[in-house]
Design an enzyme around this catalytic site. Sequence first.
Site, PDB file in Angstrom:
ATOM      1  N   GLY B  14      30.369  -2.337  66.240  1.00 41.37           N
ATOM      2  CA  GLY B  14      30.853  -0.964  66.073  1.00 41.37           C
ATOM      3  C   GLY B  14      31.037  -0.292  67.429  1.00 41.37           C
ATOM      4  O   GLY B  14      30.195  -0.444  68.309  1.00 41.37           O
ATOM      5  N   ARG B  75      35.069  -7.724  64.581  1.00 38.99           N
ATOM      6  CA  ARG B  75      34.056  -8.638  64.048  1.00 38.99           C
ATOM      7  C   ARG B  75      34.657 -10.045  64.176  1.00 38.99           C
ATOM      8  O   ARG B  75      35.858 -10.230  64.037  1.00 38.99           O
ATOM      9  CB  ARG B  75      33.748  -8.351  62.577  1.00 38.99           C
ATOM     10  CG  ARG B  75      33.519  -6.899  62.233  1.00 38.99           C
ATOM     11  CD  ARG B  75      32.044  -6.528  62.138  1.00 38.99           C
ATOM     12  NE  ARG B  75      31.910  -5.056  62.110  1.00 38.99           N
ATOM     13  CZ  ARG B  75      30.846  -4.400  62.526  1.00 38.99           C
ATOM     14  NH1 ARG B  75      29.811  -5.039  63.035  1.00 38.99           N
ATOM     15  NH2 ARG B  75      30.776  -3.093  62.466  1.00 38.99           N
ATOM     16  N   ASP B 106      23.001  -5.369  67.863  1.00 37.61           N
ATOM     17  CA  ASP B 106      22.247  -6.549  67.505  1.00 37.61           C
ATOM     18  C   ASP B 106      23.095  -7.820  67.440  1.00 37.61           C
ATOM     19  O   ASP B 106      22.753  -8.854  68.011  1.00 37.61           O
ATOM     20  CB  ASP B 106      21.652  -6.271  66.117  1.00 37.61           C
ATOM     21  CG  ASP B 106      20.402  -7.046  65.894  1.00 37.61           C
ATOM     22  OD1 ASP B 106      19.432  -6.814  66.642  1.00 37.61           O
ATOM     23  OD2 ASP B 106      20.414  -7.912  65.000  1.00 37.61           O
ATOM     24  N   THR B 129      25.383   1.325  70.614  1.00 37.98           N
ATOM     25  CA  THR B 129      25.491   1.570  69.170  1.00 37.98           C
ATOM     26  C   THR B 129      24.978   2.976  68.903  1.00 37.98           C
ATOM     27  O   THR B 129      23.979   3.388  69.484  1.00 37.98           O
ATOM     28  CB  THR B 129      24.661   0.571  68.334  1.00 37.98           C
ATOM     29  OG1 THR B 129      24.462   1.140  67.031  1.00 37.98           O
ATOM     30  CG2 THR B 129      23.309   0.277  68.934  1.00 37.98           C
ATOM     31  N   ASP B 131      23.445   3.963  66.471  1.00 39.91           N
ATOM     32  CA  ASP B 131      22.271   3.982  65.591  1.00 39.91           C
ATOM     33  C   ASP B 131      20.928   4.047  66.313  1.00 39.91           C
ATOM     34  O   ASP B 131      19.912   4.300  65.690  1.00 39.91           O
ATOM     35  CB  ASP B 131      22.284   2.757  64.662  1.00 39.91           C
ATOM     36  CG  ASP B 131      23.375   2.857  63.617  1.00 39.91           C
ATOM     37  OD1 ASP B 131      23.721   3.977  63.240  1.00 39.91           O
ATOM     38  OD2 ASP B 131      23.872   1.802  63.184  1.00 39.91           O
ATOM     39  N   ASP B 133      19.006   1.756  67.336  1.00 38.17           N
ATOM     40  CA  ASP B 133      18.040   0.889  66.657  1.00 38.17           C
ATOM     41  C   ASP B 133      17.774  -0.425  67.388  1.00 38.17           C
ATOM     42  O   ASP B 133      17.476  -1.430  66.763  1.00 38.17           O
ATOM     43  CB  ASP B 133      18.521   0.610  65.225  1.00 38.17           C
ATOM     44  CG  ASP B 133      19.901  -0.038  65.211  1.00 38.17           C
ATOM     45  OD1 ASP B 133      20.528  -0.139  66.294  1.00 38.17           O
ATOM     46  OD2 ASP B 133      20.345  -0.452  64.132  1.00 38.17           O
ATOM     47  N   ARG B 175      22.512   2.840  58.157  1.00 35.16           N
ATOM     48  CA  ARG B 175      22.249   2.003  56.996  1.00 35.16           C
ATOM     49  C   ARG B 175      20.777   1.600  56.932  1.00 35.16           C
ATOM     50  O   ARG B 175      20.150   1.628  55.896  1.00 35.16           O
ATOM     51  CB  ARG B 175      23.150   0.756  57.024  1.00 35.16           C
ATOM     52  CG  ARG B 175      24.177   0.825  55.909  1.00 35.16           C
ATOM     53  CD  ARG B 175      25.223  -0.237  56.017  1.00 35.16           C
ATOM     54  NE  ARG B 175      26.497   0.336  56.416  1.00 35.16           N
ATOM     55  CZ  ARG B 175      27.524  -0.349  56.849  1.00 35.16           C
ATOM     56  NH1 ARG B 175      27.434  -1.660  56.998  1.00 35.16           N
ATOM     57  NH2 ARG B 175      28.646   0.250  57.163  1.00 35.16           N
TER      58      ARG B 175
END
Lengths: 326, 326, 326, 326
Positions: B14, B75, B106, B129, B131, B133, B175
């Site tokens: 992303g 992707r 990741d 990212t 996120d 994370d 998510r």
Amino acid sequence: MSKINKIAVFTSGGDAPGMNPCIRAVVRTGIYYGLKVAGIRQGYQGMIENNIVDMDNHSVSNILQLGGTILKTARCLEFKTPEGMQKAYDNLKKNKIDALVGIGGDGTFTGLERFSSKFDIPVIGVPGTIDNDLYGSDYTLGFDTATNTVIEAIDKIRDTAESHARLFFVEVMGRDAGCIALRAGIAGGAEAIMLPEKDTSIKDLIATLAAGAAKNKTSGIVIVAEGDKNGGAFNVAKRVKEVFNFYDTKVTILGHLQRGGSPSSFDRILGSRMGFAAVKALIAGEHRKTVGLRGNEIVLTDIVEALNGHEFKLEDDLMEMSTILA
Amino acid sequence: MSKINKIAVFTSGGDAPGMNPCIRAVVRTGIYYGLKVAGIRQGYQGMIENNIVDMDNHSVSNILQLGGTILKTARCLEFKTPEGMQKAYDNLKKNKIDALVGIGGDGTFTGLERFSSKFDIPVIGVPGTIDNDLYGSDYTLGFDTATNTVIEAIDKIRDTAESHARLFFVEVMGRDAGCIALRAGIAGGAEAIMLPEKDTSIKDLIATLAAGAAKNKTSGIVIVAEGDKNGGAFNVAKRVKEVFNFYDTKVTILGHLQRGGSPSSFDRILGSRMGFAAVKALIAGEHRKTVGLRGNEIVLTDIVEALNGHEFKLEDDLMEMSTILA
Amino acid sequence: MSKINKIAVFTSGGDAPGMNPCIRAVVRTGIYYGLKVAGIRQGYQGMIENNIVDMDNHSVSNILQLGGTILKTARCLEFKTPEGMQKAYDNLKKNKIDALVGIGGDGTFTGLERFSSKFDIPVIGVPGTIDNDLYGSDYTLGFDTATNTVIEAIDKIRDTAESHARLFFVEVMGRDAGCIALRAGIAGGAEAIMLPEKDTSIKDLIATLAAGAAKNKTSGIVIVAEGDKNGGAFNVAKRVKEVFNFYDTKVTILGHLQRGGSPSSFDRILGSRMGFAAVKALIAGEHRKTVGLRGNEIVLTDIVEALNGHEFKLEDDLMEMSTILA
Amino acid sequence: MSKINKIAVFTSGGDAPGMNPCIRAVVRTGIYYGLKVAGIRQGYQGMIENNIVDMDNHSVSNILQLGGTILKTARCLEFKTPEGMQKAYDNLKKNKIDALVGIGGDGTFTGLERFSSKFDIPVIGVPGTIDNDLYGSDYTLGFDTATNTVIEAIDKIRDTAESHARLFFVEVMGRDAGCIALRAGIAGGAEAIMLPEKDTSIKDLIATLAAGAAKNKTSGIVIVAEGDKNGGAFNVAKRVKEVFNFYDTKVTILGHLQRGGSPSSFDRILGSRMGFAAVKALIAGEHRKTVGLRGNEIVLTDIVEALNGHEFKLEDDLMEMSTILA
């Protein structure tokens, strides 16, 4: 008509950026010309419940830049009944209010028209709705800000659209009117625009997208007005996805963020001018009128004419451009 | 390890605001230190398809302020196969590329780890990212910008929330990770926050909202991370509405607009520092590392450690504050 | 130390975005833990003049997103005298205030330190200044927002810089500290940055610009901190113009717009965390401390250490990057 | 007049947000109607130096949201000479260009007028200048965006103005025209506005500020157009300070940041409509005209009339409001 000593201002229906500048202008213009000014909270509901406060210059300090409306707004069924109207009138009398400035959309104007048919109270309506769907003004309060909010969202989505090969569906406000969708679609460079006023089939949409793909467009943004016949962005995305498997599809529902935000310069000026003109009109003895912008001038329209009139604000050149420039 | 003469940079997974400042830093730092620099377009896909271009200082002019990634991203399933990896390696050799800087999440790091286990090529990963994370860095590229985007949306919704008595549900990205939801919820003053990491039942949510209503709160905003167990903002809104009839409810799905936008100062600085550090690390002979920010310092982490590590970034004090300050 | 029943919060010195989220956190955290909370208006001046109001959860509704400080701030010479301090103390006692949270910069902390040396009253300082020049915290409240404000300005200037061949000088805040100039310069892609901490001569500046011109740069932006030794952007521009006749030169003085604006997500979270931690520290019996962010954790520092300490926040890698990436 | 096969578009004079949407519309509309389209870089300079490139739909992808002008602009003295004009004409012929669309201000239109008097080439002018000082259009390209930029700055300054007791002087663009100052002053709620068109003495200004202070205003913002007779914001501030010692005074010079920024929705729509209309006008055989917006319609004006006409765009109601609402 007897002399006006005290006026009241209220906002009703959906809130819109620019209402606060308009309230400020009504209050300060009224006071400047020697009137007393009251604010009615929560629209017609507040009239019925006597939720009315006196306002002075300080009451409207530092509100020019605020979204929403400091007087709040509400839907009010009771005002549609003779009893509700009577209560409202009694409260206005109790507060010695001689005239009203109501800011809002179609429903607000209907209320003003009925109320002033029944009771002898001068009323002026100010068109405040992000939908830009009222007769008597080129622009309504909040439309410019809302359109800017939508294109900022589209610009952000385009950043990521350009990075991936993807198709984005962005649902914007407009149940019956495609003004926001059309302008934001053009200003945002959308590949396609789905309007309530125009019956674009999924088949036509796919043809447009396929033509884009043929020209090596690897991503795209489709604007869907919430009133589009195909049932909103999620449905449109789903049906496109079934047929057009080339792209990954993503959906954004902007929702009420389109109503908020600090009013743009355009809406602050428009709100200020309209509030200023509304008070001047009342002082000049005008009654049952709406204020509007025509070109660069403020004009008055009879409220019955405003309610019955229809303006097709999807200008021909904009409709043409929407397909040619995409 | 032989001397590095040419490095390549790519973005994968992303996209995130801050990737462009990072690409710019990799290119300009590399050139400053006498290296040649190539850009690989569309991540691992471009490696396999030899979509690789040489870059100079001008290639990255005026990209600092752009959202997305000028190298695009994709992707790529083929890179997970030995044949795909071999093609990628052959293309790197063909382009005389000696080392890689990969910016992403990741999946990007996993790719770098496997690729560098199989082939003798130094790799450095940069956490990009929205996120937040990833292990090994207090912040990932894009998180700060995304959080600012979300609070701007919440601020706008609050304008209209204050004008009406209404309950708003705003779905944000995340998510598996509630970082955006938690921070934006606190920074936006949300009445409640639904996180993937925490099992908030609809019953608990209603209890919170009822407590607010008891304190005369007439409107509210609930942040729902897309990974929340109750199935997204529409479902949460529907179920609240069934029980809690006091408020009108409205839903906003921010979607991919959270990925876009001009990077914030924080993300531009972070991207620049990480790109700068990545190149310096390669020159210093580092290999199989990720770059990260710890406090105010740039640090390196072993890529295997980064992949296996878990950082719980929902800080205790933030979790506590989210209920106390609302 | 006796039990704390009532605390007071105030802001002092230059205002900074993030002060309001911090005030809100102090008030709501205090009330949550059973304390009474007062707000002192206009800093130490308000303490002396007994300009003190009780606050509840509603007092801080809807302030999270506001720039400036709802408690206002002022410079106060009288507080430096024993008589002034005594008046302040008497007013605190009159209001039954047991402990203080002061948000501001160096002068605010000095006041807290002296006051608490003289009178037995627990004090906690929160670093709030856009300059980021305090010891004990990686970031001060307002710095992130101010830096974002500056880069938005630079981005706009760059649009027009790219359209014409021109040299722009942008003066930013920072009398003694170049933090804003350095970060905004890097994040804005400035061609050169003039810092108070570094003695850049006009000759060196011209050499940098000439090197850029040699590489076909047809426009440029120079950031000048107000504390730069050459006397501000107008002087620098004038002296460059005398020698370097290639470009047309233009000056922008950002001034106090750098202090305003809705706080960024970073500053809202930071202000909330610091206010929350300040109250918890007082409850835990802490005294004469400042709150700070280290990495991703909130820490306490002794106030004397905070006043005497010096942190060089122009990180080495940022200084290096500022010339390499431009 | 012979059939048009190829048109060229250029921007000249000061750049303005909205020029890029206009360029895009000219290119795509031209191509849609079967014309070839070229772009001339750096205005009249590029015409003389044959800095001309062919453009297709892709040349203008993703420029709708960009500030400035991708075709760049320049001042060009040589075009004022017969030899310069001849060179320009020869280059147009060499490139088979049959007609011109020039976007810019007064100087741009003068050039078009002279050039088309001398050579047989159809020309259409599009009003692009942030100053809004051209005859023939209610609005010029860039004015709306610039005004929004100024009010965002004022809003930020007001945050800090409210926190301290201070007087702020903000210098805005407008050497001869006070349009930006007047609109931004009203939309920003300025306490006073100094316009080039109106001879406000320092004495009058101080009287206004003293009246505000008497009404307990503790801070204020004065907008000063750069063309104000008193010599700019620094001078006004200095002279006020000498007499009016009540307030601390601070100065902001916005400068060229007013020219930049992503165009507003209004300017994107206006630019698109004007570019679209300019090409349609050329196809319809129009010559020596300027395009303009009147109300909500696009109109044409003879270029000589546009050059000689004067429109006083400081509308009476705005002038009145500027003192009444402050």
